[in-house]
Design a protein around this motif. Sequence first.
Motif, PDB file in Angstrom:
ATOM      1  N   THR A  52       0.839  -1.193   0.000  1.00 57.40           N
ATOM      2  CA  THR A  52       0.000   0.000   0.000  1.00 57.40           C
ATOM      3  C   THR A  52       0.879   1.250   0.000  1.00 57.40           C
ATOM      4  O   THR A  52       2.093   1.171   0.191  1.00 57.40           O
ATOM      5  CB  THR A  52      -0.930   0.039   1.232  1.00 57.40           C
ATOM      6  N   THR A  53       0.244   2.380  -0.171  1.00 61.85           N
ATOM      7  CA  THR A  53       0.973   3.642  -0.219  1.00 61.85           C
ATOM      8  C   THR A  53       1.424   4.123   1.156  1.00 61.85           C
ATOM      9  O   THR A  53       2.244   5.032   1.251  1.00 61.85           O
ATOM     10  CB  THR A  53       0.104   4.717  -0.890  1.00 61.85           C
ATOM     11  N   SER A  54       0.898   3.518   2.212  1.00 61.19           N
ATOM     12  CA  SER A  54       1.326   3.835   3.576  1.00 61.19           C
ATOM     13  C   SER A  54       0.682   2.843   4.528  1.00 61.19           C
ATOM     14  O   SER A  54      -0.274   2.143   4.164  1.00 61.19           O
ATOM     15  CB  SER A  54       0.925   5.266   3.968  1.00 61.19           C
ATOM     16  N   CYS A  55       1.182   2.803   5.759  1.00 67.82           N
ATOM     17  CA  CYS A  55       0.501   2.018   6.786  1.00 67.82           C
ATOM     18  C   CYS A  55      -0.833   2.668   7.132  1.00 67.82           C
ATOM     19  O   CYS A  55      -1.800   1.979   7.455  1.00 67.82           O
ATOM     20  CB  CYS A  55       1.382   1.908   8.033  1.00 67.82           C
ATOM     21  N   THR A  56      -0.882   3.987   7.046  1.00 63.30           N
ATOM     22  CA  THR A  56      -2.138   4.705   7.250  1.00 63.30           C
ATOM     23  C   THR A  56      -3.215   4.162   6.324  1.00 63.30           C
ATOM     24  O   THR A  56      -4.342   3.876   6.730  1.00 63.30           O
ATOM     25  CB  THR A  56      -1.948   6.215   7.003  1.00 63.30           C
ATOM     26  N   HIS A  57      -2.852   3.992   5.052  1.00 67.15           N
ATOM     27  CA  HIS A  57      -3.813   3.488   4.078  1.00 67.15           C
ATOM     28  C   HIS A  57      -4.140   2.022   4.314  1.00 67.15           C
ATOM     29  O   HIS A  57      -5.273   1.584   4.058  1.00 67.15           O
ATOM     30  CB  HIS A  57      -3.296   3.712   2.657  1.00 67.15           C
ATOM     31  N   ALA A  58      -3.188   1.246   4.800  1.00 68.50           N
ATOM     32  CA  ALA A  58      -3.476  -0.149   5.152  1.00 68.50           C
ATOM     33  C   ALA A  58      -4.513  -0.193   6.270  1.00 68.50           C
ATOM     34  O   ALA A  58      -5.444  -1.013   6.251  1.00 68.50           O
ATOM     35  CB  ALA A  58      -2.201  -0.863   5.566  1.00 68.50           C
ATOM     36  N   LEU A  59      -4.374   0.696   7.240  1.00 72.01           N
ATOM     37  CA  LEU A  59      -5.348   0.776   8.329  1.00 72.01           C
ATOM     38  C   LEU A  59      -6.714   1.233   7.811  1.00 72.01           C
ATOM     39  O   LEU A  59      -7.756   0.708   8.225  1.00 72.01           O
ATOM     40  CB  LEU A  59      -4.842   1.724   9.410  1.00 72.01           C
ATOM     41  N   GLU A  60      -6.722   2.193   6.906  1.00 74.28           N
ATOM     42  CA  GLU A  60      -7.984   2.655   6.338  1.00 74.28           C
ATOM     43  C   GLU A  60      -8.662   1.547   5.544  1.00 74.28           C
ATOM     44  O   GLU A  60      -9.890   1.379   5.592  1.00 74.28           O
ATOM     45  CB  GLU A  60      -7.753   3.877   5.453  1.00 74.28           C
ATOM     46  N   MET A  61      -7.874   0.764   4.824  1.00 76.97           N
ATOM     47  CA  MET A  61      -8.420  -0.382   4.104  1.00 76.97           C
ATOM     48  C   MET A  61      -9.023  -1.390   5.080  1.00 76.97           C
ATOM     49  O   MET A  61     -10.064  -2.000   4.804  1.00 76.97           O
ATOM     50  CB  MET A  61      -7.335  -1.051   3.265  1.00 76.97           C
ATOM     51  N   SER A  62      -8.371  -1.560   6.229  1.00 77.53           N
ATOM     52  CA  SER A  62      -8.883  -2.477   7.246  1.00 77.53           C
ATOM     53  C   SER A  62     -10.265  -2.051   7.722  1.00 77.53           C
ATOM     54  O   SER A  62     -11.168  -2.874   7.899  1.00 77.53           O
ATOM     55  CB  SER A  62      -7.931  -2.518   8.445  1.00 77.53           C
ATOM     56  N   MET A 185      10.474   2.256   1.855  1.00 73.79           N
ATOM     57  CA  MET A 185      10.261   2.595   0.455  1.00 73.79           C
ATOM     58  C   MET A 185       9.934   4.085   0.354  1.00 73.79           C
ATOM     59  O   MET A 185       9.331   4.524  -0.619  1.00 73.79           O
ATOM     60  CB  MET A 185       9.153   1.734  -0.147  1.00 73.79           C
ATOM     61  N   GLY A 186      10.376   4.837   1.360  1.00 74.14           N
ATOM     62  CA  GLY A 186      10.095   6.273   1.425  1.00 74.14           C
ATOM     63  C   GLY A 186       8.783   6.482   2.135  1.00 74.14           C
ATOM     64  O   GLY A 186       8.734   6.830   3.318  1.00 74.14           O
ATOM     65  N   GLU A 187       7.708   6.321   1.418  1.00 78.36           N
ATOM     66  CA  GLU A 187       6.349   6.256   1.969  1.00 78.36           C
ATOM     67  C   GLU A 187       5.749   4.948   1.483  1.00 78.36           C
ATOM     68  O   GLU A 187       5.799   4.641   0.291  1.00 78.36           O
ATOM     69  CB  GLU A 187       5.492   7.423   1.467  1.00 78.36           C
ATOM     70  N   GLY A 188       5.187   4.163   2.374  1.00 82.66           N
ATOM     71  CA  GLY A 188       4.587   2.907   1.935  1.00 82.66           C
ATOM     72  C   GLY A 188       4.196   2.034   3.099  1.00 82.66           C
ATOM     73  O   GLY A 188       4.507   2.321   4.258  1.00 82.66           O
ATOM     74  N   GLY A 189       3.490   0.975   2.795  1.00 85.18           N
ATOM     75  CA  GLY A 189       3.063   0.041   3.824  1.00 85.18           C
ATOM     76  C   GLY A 189       2.581  -1.243   3.192  1.00 85.18           C
ATOM     77  O   GLY A 189       2.795  -1.494   2.005  1.00 85.18           O
ATOM     78  N   ALA A 190       1.925  -2.067   3.995  1.00 84.95           N
ATOM     79  CA  ALA A 190       1.375  -3.324   3.488  1.00 84.95           C
ATOM     80  C   ALA A 190       0.202  -3.750   4.341  1.00 84.95           C
ATOM     81  O   ALA A 190       0.171  -3.506   5.558  1.00 84.95           O
ATOM     82  CB  ALA A 190       2.432  -4.420   3.469  1.00 84.95           C
ATOM     83  N   LEU A 191      -0.759  -4.385   3.692  1.00 83.11           N
ATOM     84  CA  LEU A 191      -1.909  -4.979   4.365  1.00 83.11           C
ATOM     85  C   LEU A 191      -1.715  -6.489   4.350  1.00 83.11           C
ATOM     86  O   LEU A 191      -1.557  -7.094   3.283  1.00 83.11           O
ATOM     87  CB  LEU A 191      -3.193  -4.607   3.636  1.00 83.11           C
ATOM     88  N   LEU A 192      -1.695  -7.098   5.533  1.00 79.54           N
ATOM     89  CA  LEU A 192      -1.522  -8.543   5.673  1.00 79.54           C
ATOM     90  C   LEU A 192      -2.868  -9.152   6.042  1.00 79.54           C
ATOM     91  O   LEU A 192      -3.523  -8.687   6.989  1.00 79.54           O
ATOM     92  CB  LEU A 192      -0.494  -8.867   6.751  1.00 79.54           C
ATOM     93  N   ILE A 193      -3.273 -10.184   5.325  1.00 86.04           N
ATOM     94  CA  ILE A 193      -4.605 -10.758   5.514  1.00 86.04           C
ATOM     95  C   ILE A 193      -4.507 -12.233   5.875  1.00 86.04           C
ATOM     96  O   ILE A 193      -3.896 -13.020   5.148  1.00 86.04           O
ATOM     97  CB  ILE A 193      -5.457 -10.594   4.233  1.00 86.04           C
ATOM     98  N   GLN A 194      -5.127 -12.601   6.998  1.00 87.98           N
ATOM     99  CA  GLN A 194      -5.202 -13.997   7.403  1.00 87.98           C
ATOM    100  C   GLN A 194      -6.571 -14.600   7.146  1.00 87.98           C
ATOM    101  O   GLN A 194      -6.709 -15.820   7.060  1.00 87.98           O
ATOM    102  CB  GLN A 194      -4.865 -14.138   8.900  1.00 87.98           C
ATOM    103  N   ASP A 195      -7.592 -13.779   7.038  1.00 89.50           N
ATOM    104  CA  ASP A 195      -8.953 -14.239   6.792  1.00 89.50           C
ATOM    105  C   ASP A 195      -9.175 -14.337   5.280  1.00 89.50           C
ATOM    106  O   ASP A 195      -9.275 -13.324   4.591  1.00 89.50           O
ATOM    107  CB  ASP A 195      -9.942 -13.266   7.434  1.00 89.50           C
ATOM    108  N   LYS A 196      -9.260 -15.550   4.760  1.00 87.36           N
ATOM    109  CA  LYS A 196      -9.393 -15.751   3.312  1.00 87.36           C
ATOM    110  C   LYS A 196     -10.600 -15.024   2.736  1.00 87.36           C
ATOM    111  O   LYS A 196     -10.581 -14.587   1.576  1.00 87.36           O
ATOM    112  CB  LYS A 196      -9.500 -17.252   3.004  1.00 87.36           C
ATOM    113  N   LYS A 197     -11.649 -14.891   3.534  1.00 87.44           N
ATOM    114  CA  LYS A 197     -12.874 -14.262   3.036  1.00 87.44           C
ATOM    115  C   LYS A 197     -12.667 -12.782   2.714  1.00 87.44           C
ATOM    116  O   LYS A 197     -13.480 -12.189   2.005  1.00 87.44           O
ATOM    117  CB  LYS A 197     -14.002 -14.421   4.059  1.00 87.44           C
ATOM    118  N   MET A 198     -11.586 -12.209   3.229  1.00 88.03           N
ATOM    119  CA  MET A 198     -11.344 -10.778   3.021  1.00 88.03           C
ATOM    120  C   MET A 198     -10.490 -10.490   1.780  1.00 88.03           C
ATOM    121  O   MET A 198     -10.415  -9.335   1.337  1.00 88.03           O
ATOM    122  CB  MET A 198     -10.623 -10.187   4.234  1.00 88.03           C
ATOM    123  N   ILE A 199      -9.859 -11.488   1.223  1.00 88.48           N
ATOM    124  CA  ILE A 199      -8.843 -11.258   0.190  1.00 88.48           C
ATOM    125  C   ILE A 199      -9.410 -10.590  -1.055  1.00 88.48           C
ATOM    126  O   ILE A 199      -8.883  -9.572  -1.533  1.00 88.48           O
ATOM    127  CB  ILE A 199      -8.138 -12.575  -0.183  1.00 88.48           C
TER     128      ILE A 199
END
Length: 376
Positions: A52-62, A185-199
């Motif tokens: 993702t473009t940031s951890c902030t955005h990963a949280l927003e996606m959550s 990566m300068g600005e960036g993040g990642a969303l990690l998913i364990q619940d298959k239903k969310m992928i």
Amino acid sequence: MINFNEPPYIGEEEFYISQAIKYKKISGDGYFTEKCRKWIIRNTKVKQALLTTSCTHALEMSALLINIKPGDEVIMPSFTFVSTANAFALRGATIVFVDIREDTLNMDEMLIEDAITDKTVAIVPVHYAGVGCEMDTIMKIAKKYNLYVIEDAAQAVMATYKGKPLGSIGNVGCFSFHETKNYSMGEGGALLIQDKKMIERAEIIREKGTNRSKFFRGEVDKYTWVDIGSSYLPSELNSAHLYAQLQNAEKINKDRLESWNLYNTLLKDLEQKGYIIRQSIPEHCIHNAHMYYIKLQNEEQRIELITYLKQQSIYAVFHYIPLHSAPAGYKYSRFNGNDKFTTKESARVLRLPMYYGLKKEDIIYVVEMITKFFIG
């Protein structure tokens, strides 16, 4: 000047960035994005990982993934970065803060259950300094009340709790690859998913609410707007920069841990004499040396030491101002129970210089100056 932070740099970043340009694919989800995605999955054992473009955005996606809506409540610590709360407040949720533990400064897991109401939807543990929250207890509570667990693992890449990678234990985890983090990566993040239903839905949200990812995999003959979402893809240039560091993750981790251990050894005498308290790491947690902090007597002493160190060309910092005491905190949140440690401990924490490549002699000098401040 000994800087508080310097962005990690391996030496291969420029080559990989030039390769991304050569491949004529510099927007998101190209060759290097895929390399980073596979590295995260391999090293965390999650079902899916999306840069993702940031951890902030990963949280927003959550927040979007678990369908946060006005009136919902989300439990988290007040001692955290604003993004942790913002992600859910943006969707209309009320943020419910609970106190932190005195030892790790993580959310006190024993206070969570008392904060749960019929409006509670999720628990958001924040792994401060790359040290795991008590996830067994948190997951047990979440299961009992049918709540989501969103791990804010912004500072926790390569750290574990009882052998499990942080960010991989809850339904969703969020990494940060900001320049202040262990891998950048300068600005960036990642969303990690364990619940298959969310992928599938996570892919759609990340691609502006479209099924574009399915289209590129050949699963549909055209893509269209199917859900709400936004543009959460980092560019290939950012991903190429990050991949150079992920390939050298063990090297970076080892270097930081050596610096952390040197600080910890050299500062032991000051703790034994009662001048400071060193960072606390539970035996069942393996941290990633994201930071080295000490705790002082009070805020006044911290200001004096920061000023003194700056005069010695050493840059040390503090964070955070507890969110429940901030102007927006009064508007979007409430604090459940007593604030026994959050405000008190946040005023005592001082972060010392810590980054990949920090010289041994600089660490020794920092400790010498801290010692001189207290003992003369």
